[in-house]
Scaffold this motif. Structure first.
Motif, PDB file in Angstrom:
ATOM      1  N   THR A 211       0.830  -1.608   0.690  1.00  0.00           N
ATOM      2  CA  THR A 211      -0.250   0.537  -0.152  1.00  0.00           C
ATOM      3  C   THR A 211       0.821   0.708   0.059  1.00  0.00           C
ATOM      4  OG1 THR A 211       0.295  -0.240   2.381  1.00  0.00           O
ATOM      5  CG2 THR A 211      -1.953  -1.748   1.036  1.00  0.00           C
TER       6      THR A 211
ATOM      7  N   LEU B 200      -7.071   0.886   5.002  1.00  0.00           N
ATOM      8  CA  LEU B 200      -7.977   1.462   4.270  1.00  0.00           C
ATOM      9  C   LEU B 200      -7.334   0.879   2.548  1.00  0.00           C
ATOM     10  CD1 LEU B 200      -8.724   5.250   5.426  1.00  0.00           C
ATOM     11  CD2 LEU B 200      -9.110   3.202   6.587  1.00  0.00           C
ATOM     12  N   TYR B 201      -6.296   0.854   2.372  1.00  0.00           N
ATOM     13  CA  TYR B 201      -6.188   0.058   1.239  1.00  0.00           C
ATOM     14  C   TYR B 201      -5.912  -1.293   0.341  1.00  0.00           C
ATOM     15  CZ  TYR B 201      -4.523   5.000   0.041  1.00  0.00           C
ATOM     16  OH  TYR B 201      -4.480   6.252  -0.078  1.00  0.00           O
TER      17      TYR B 201
ATOM     18  N   GLU C 195      -8.448  -2.710   2.636  1.00  0.00           N
ATOM     19  CA  GLU C 195      -9.522  -3.028   2.329  1.00  0.00           C
ATOM     20  C   GLU C 195     -10.765  -3.097   0.901  1.00  0.00           C
ATOM     21  OE1 GLU C 195     -12.577  -1.432   5.554  1.00  0.00           O
ATOM     22  OE2 GLU C 195     -10.721  -0.983   6.797  1.00  0.00           O
ATOM     23  N   ALA C 196      -9.480  -1.908  -0.013  1.00  0.00           N
ATOM     24  CA  ALA C 196     -10.208  -1.904  -1.366  1.00  0.00           C
ATOM     25  C   ALA C 196      -9.269  -3.279  -2.100  1.00  0.00           C
ATOM     26  CB  ALA C 196      -9.167  -0.701  -1.788  1.00  0.00           C
TER      27      ALA C 196
ATOM     28  N   TYR D   6     -13.900   2.847  12.334  1.00  0.00           N
ATOM     29  CA  TYR D   6     -14.222   1.953  10.798  1.00  0.00           C
ATOM     30  C   TYR D   6     -14.434   0.724  11.541  1.00  0.00           C
ATOM     31  CZ  TYR D   6      -9.176   1.336  11.845  1.00  0.00           C
ATOM     32  OH  TYR D   6      -7.874   1.013  12.566  1.00  0.00           O
TER      33      TYR D   6
ATOM     34  N   ARG E  73     -14.327  -4.934  10.696  1.00  0.00           N
ATOM     35  CA  ARG E  73     -14.148  -3.210   9.905  1.00  0.00           C
ATOM     36  C   ARG E  73     -16.001  -3.431   9.336  1.00  0.00           C
ATOM     37  NH1 ARG E  73      -9.485  -2.833  11.716  1.00  0.00           N
ATOM     38  NH2 ARG E  73      -7.872  -4.106   9.726  1.00  0.00           N
TER      39      ARG E  73
ATOM     40  N   PHE F 141     -12.374  10.757   1.958  1.00  0.00           N
ATOM     41  CA  PHE F 141     -12.486   8.867   2.109  1.00  0.00           C
ATOM     42  C   PHE F 141     -14.049   8.941   1.182  1.00  0.00           C
ATOM     43  CE2 PHE F 141     -11.197  10.605   6.261  1.00  0.00           C
ATOM     44  CZ  PHE F 141      -9.947   9.007   6.181  1.00  0.00           C
TER      45      PHE F 141
ATOM     46  N   TRP G 235     -13.902   7.593  -1.924  1.00  0.00           N
ATOM     47  CA  TRP G 235     -13.449   6.127  -2.519  1.00  0.00           C
ATOM     48  C   TRP G 235     -13.342   4.890  -1.498  1.00  0.00           C
ATOM     49  CZ3 TRP G 235      -9.101   3.307   0.046  1.00  0.00           C
ATOM     50  CH2 TRP G 235      -8.751   3.174   0.500  1.00  0.00           C
ATOM     51  N   TYR G 236     -12.917   5.201   0.146  1.00  0.00           N
ATOM     52  CA  TYR G 236     -13.236   4.210   1.115  1.00  0.00           C
ATOM     53  C   TYR G 236     -14.632   3.980   1.172  1.00  0.00           C
ATOM     54  CZ  TYR G 236     -12.477   1.798   5.481  1.00  0.00           C
ATOM     55  OH  TYR G 236     -12.381   1.273   6.601  1.00  0.00           O
TER      56      TYR G 236
END
Length: 518
Positions: free
Chosen positions: A230, A262-263, A265-266, A417, A448, A469, A471-472
């Motif tokens: 990430t 957070l990345y 999670e993508a 989160y 999450r 946020f 994109w998240y």
RNA sequence: UCCACCGUAGCUCAAUUGGCAGAGCAGCCGGCUGUUAACCGGCUGGUUCCUGGUUCGAGUCCAGGCGGUGGAGCCA
């Protein structure tokens, strides 16, 4: 060309000077794992041995040829000395310490792979070479050739083997070395970190660290996790904005990542099970034995995973790291004086403790006047809803033989989160793993939040910049699933396994508050 | 940011009530055939963190500053 000769394409002939050299050549051939083909000829033009080889690994002895293509004693790492008893070999390294007694000199030598003792005796070495050996100072670089012999009096790692020196070449006489074989202050050692790394203790710690990292990667790679790293330069905070290092991203403020989560999670939506592994940055004004400004963290993240499954993954993972390190770094841990009996017990399952029960334990202990090391101060009370302080963590961990999970923390005390417990929203589906012996939190993880509406509400409640946020939040629009992950701090894990008091020794060049050099 | 403690030789530390700046280690010279941070003899080594003050006299007392260590909060 790994054999250290000229690098020419044609194969060098090996002169057969005497039986001893021939054995040395054979010896170096045999220890190499890669395929090697040897041809001997009796006639052309005199008896010769031709060696055909490829891909010699650096880990093993290499065939040592001089300018005339003649065999020289093999160059070996000190760690392999035990395989060469009775043979003449060459070792290249640095003088740790020199002691002596008239015609006898003991040179403690290290080469990175191990430490042993080379013995220089004037009658066998000759007056000229002996006089040269006497000139050696601490940290001088040398090339030593001599016969390996077994001797129980010989110190080192691994101990019990020493070299009877027959020849030596001084590469450089070192200037007076500032670090003496005695106690030093912390400031002095950190100022000389570039030299301090050469000490036995730091050598052992970094070797343990390398094994811990290897174990981390191996376990995850072998259990279906894909390594997807990430970014370090990020536009927004992972967990709040007070502890970020801000940098200038071509006129726009940006931040060094404090988590890759957070990345991650993508990434799970593309790869299922992933992990990122790299440095993370926290600009916390923390000056404690457990904090660094820059530390390494591995963060696994798993799709379709609830909290109970996450805990099973964590306990398997941490146990593997500990047990493999015990197995592969026993000598280093012995050098560090680590009592490994507690570590041997680190096998699944780990005890699980709810935050509520932890608070009750702390209340009872505080009422009973329990004190907590290292200063034996009374355990402070803990109102429900507050996160643990260091004394609370130490006390809870001390009540269990193994690392202990503390789960279901108050939602308000944790990151935005984290998924609230559906049956009891004031606590969340989080888990911290507390290491025994006062080493504190080594992992932190949670399930999450998967619902886009609840996540947006949480971001607004925390006052976080919504547009950063977007994109998240978007992730929750396209096939959102329950998912969980955790982060494990490498330096805290290494500190725990090695038994060192402060995480700053667990990384080669620590970044601690108020220090950026060396 | 707050609390506590510390700052003297390259390093680790002494220095009595305010009265000559000391030791061990490291370095250099010499001695010693089994050393494990060897030992024995000799030599070298000082802006006592900085600035100012009190005093006949300050490493020591006072004020301010700088630097460090440990801890708190926060976190892995």
């Amino acid at each position: 060309m790994p054999f250290g000769s000229s690098g020419q394409a044609s194969l060098p002939p090996v002169a057969q000077h005497d039986e001893h050299l021939r054995q040395s050549a054979w010896r170096s051939i045999c220890v190499n794992l890669r395929p090697i083909f040897v041809v001997t000829t009796k006639h052309f033009p005199s008896p010769r041995v031709f060696v055909v080889y490829y891909g010699v690994t650096n880990r093993h002895a290499s065939l040592n040829l001089n300018h005339h293509g003649e065999t020289m004693p093999p160059i070996i790492p000190i760690s392999d000395a035990k395989d060469y008893v009775g043979q003449v070999v060459t070792v290249r390294g640095w003088i740790k310490r020199k002691t002596g007694k008239g015609k006898l000199l003991f040179l403690r030598v290290r080469d990175g792979s191990g430490i042993f003792q080379a013995v220089a005796f004037r009658p066998t070495l000759g007056d000229e070479l002996f006089a040269r050996a006497k000139k050696l100072t601490t940290e001088s670089s040398v090339i030593l050739t001599g016969e390996i012999r077994e001797d129980s009096r010989a110190p080192g790692v691994p101990g019990g083997y020493e070299m009877d020196v027959r020849d030596l070449e001084i590469v450089q006489i070192a200037a007076p070395y500032p670090i003496a074989p005695k106690e030093h202050g912390v400031e002095f050692l950190l100022d000389h970190r570039h030299l301090w790394l050469r000490s036995d203790r730091q050598w052992a710690i970094q070797r343990v660290r390398a094994t811990v990292i290897r174990a981390i990667r191996d376990w995850l790679d072998d259990h279906g996790f894909l390594n997807v790293d990430t970014p370090i330069l990020t536009p927004a905070a992972g967990e709040g904005t007070t502890t970020l290092f801000e940098i200038d991203y071509h006129g726009t403020p940006a931040y060094l990542a404090q988590t890759g989560q957070l990345y991650n999670e993508a990434n799970i939506f593309a790869f299922g099970k992933v992990y990122c592994f790299g440095p993370t940055f926290r600009a916390e004004k923390s000056k404690t034995r457990r904090h660094l400004q820059e530390f390494w963290m591995v963060e696994p993240e798993i799709a379709f995973c609830h909290l109970d499954e996450l805990l099973e993954i964590e306990e398997q993972f941490v146990s593997y790291i500990v047990q493999r390190t015990l197995r592969e770094r026993a000598e280093e841990l012995a050098l560090l004086g680590r009592d490994t009996s507690r570590l041997e017990q680190v096998v699944p399952p780990f005890p699980r403790l709810r935050y509520d029960d932890a608070v009750s334990m702390i209340h009872e202990a505080a009422a009973a006047g329990v004190t907590v090391p290292p200063k034996d101060e009374p355990l402070p009370p803990l109102p429900w809803g507050e996160d643990f302080g260091a004394p609370h963590e130490t006390y809870i961990a001390s009540q269990f033989e193994k690392p202990v999970f503390v789960t279901h923390y108050p939602t308000a005390a944790k990151a935005f989160y984290m998924e609230p417990d559906p049956e009891r929203p004031e606590v969340c589906l989080s888990a911290d793993l507390l290491a025994p012996e006062g080493y504190g939190e080594i992992t932190g993880g949670s399930e999450r939040m998967s619902d886009p509406e609840k996540l947006l509400a949480a971001i607004r409640r925390e006052g976080l910049p919504e547009d950063a946020f977007d994109w998240y939040l978007d992730l929750r629009q396209y096939g959102s699933v329950p998912h969980s992950g955790f982060g494990l701090g490498v330096e805290r894990t290494v500190a725990w396994i090695t038994g060192i008091k402060n995480v700053r020794e667990a990384i080669a060049f620590p970044r601690v508050l108020g220090r950026i050099r060396p």
